[in-house]
Scaffold this active site. Structure first.
Site, PDB file in Angstrom:
ATOM      1  N   SER A 185       0.862  -1.183   0.000  1.00 32.78           N
ATOM      2  CA  SER A 185       0.000   0.000   0.000  1.00 32.78           C
ATOM      3  C   SER A 185       0.895   1.228   0.000  1.00 32.78           C
ATOM      4  O   SER A 185       2.055   1.176   0.429  1.00 32.78           O
ATOM      5  CB  SER A 185      -0.874   0.008   1.260  1.00 32.78           C
ATOM      6  N   TYR A 191      -1.456  -0.616  10.579  1.00 32.34           N
ATOM      7  CA  TYR A 191      -1.630  -0.828   9.140  1.00 32.34           C
ATOM      8  C   TYR A 191      -0.395  -0.342   8.388  1.00 32.34           C
ATOM      9  O   TYR A 191       0.152  -1.050   7.525  1.00 32.34           O
ATOM     10  CB  TYR A 191      -2.874  -0.094   8.641  1.00 32.34           C
TER      11      TYR A 191
END
Length: 276
Positions: free
Chosen positions: A138, A151
């Site tokens: 990501s 995350y």
């Protein structure tokens, strides 16, 4: 010869679109997922798109599940050309709001799920002396907004692991790509765990503001495999952001990020960063 591809988390979101992108080339597409009903639906869509389809129930927290898929594809397909470690989940929360159990949960899936997938399939690719591994990270693995500590860390670890993997496998004629898209509208929010409502709302804002579709990211993945490209940044704005982080003085970059993220994460600290 058409590709043979295996995709974790292939029953929804980006994994689903990657499956259909390869299906349109006539590929043999195997998707692994925990969701059997969705998996069966995507299996049918792959066939309709022109591919050969196989759905397997597969949990990326289980090395045995992934090794069983590798053995099955070696037996039934004679091997595999591309492995996409896509399955992932989301978390949100500031340092004080994220319990350690939330950290353990996301690292077990987002990071160790990728490691398990590579450990299961790398021996098969080495034996073939060819293949390609795609790890879905990501932009949060490169640029780290507040309220998303676990995350961000899980995806940054995937980027680091992928670089290591590239260096370990390059002499075996095995390519490695790590894909770092920004947030885009997908079902990632279904997996979101958070005890911090403000941080969760910030993540939802980022998802809603996404300017690219899952299908667009899937196109970038397809093109990266053809070009044997390592770092894949599907969004033009993110390529600019990555250059900004690389080139700007650290203090300037961090203060700019503070201003850019304060609307999405209104609870984050507002202090100006000073050089130590």
């Amino acid at each position: 010869m058409s590709d043979r591809i295996f995709i974790t988390g292939g029953a929804s979101g980006l994994g689903h679109e990657i499956a259909l992108r390869w299906a349109r080339t006539g590929a043999r597409v195997c998707i692994g997922d925990l969701h059997d009903v969705r998996g069966a639906q995507v299996e049918a869509e792959i066939r309709e798109a022109g591919g050969t389809a196989l759905f397997v129930h597969c949990d990326v927290t289980s090395s045995a599940d992934l090794q069983a898929v590798a053995q099955r594809l070696a037996s039934e397909w004679g091997g595999v050309d591309i492995v996409v470690n896509n399955a992932g989940v989301a978390t949100a929360g500031t340092l004080e709001a994220e319990p350690i159990e939330q950290w353990e949960w996301i690292l077990n899936i987002n990071l160790l799920g990728v490691v398990r997938g590579c450990q299961a399939f790398a021996p098969l690719l080495r034996a073939q002396q060819r293949g390609h591994i795609v790890n879905i990270a990501s932009m949060a693995g490169l640029v780290h907004p507040p309220g998303m500590g676990s995350y961000n860390a899980s995806k940054a670890a995937v980027v680091a692991f992928s670089e290591t993997l590239h260096l370990e496998l390059v002499n075996d004629n095995i390519g490695v790509s790590v894909v770092c898209p920004s947030f885009f509208q997908t079902n990632l929010v279904e997996s979101l765990r958070s005890t911090d409502p403000k941080a969760a709302a910030g993540v939802q804002k980022l998802l809603n503001k996404g300017r690219i579709t899952a299908a667009g990211v899937a196109d970038s993945v397809f093109n990266a495999v053809q070009a044997n490209q390592f770092l894949v940044l599907p969004h033009a704005d993110d390529r600019k952001t990555f250059r900004m982080k690389s080139w700007l003085p650290r203090r300037t970059y961090l203060n700019k990020m503070r201003h850019l993220t304060r609307k999405s994460f209104p609870g984050s600290p507002a202090a100006t960063v000073k050089e130590a």
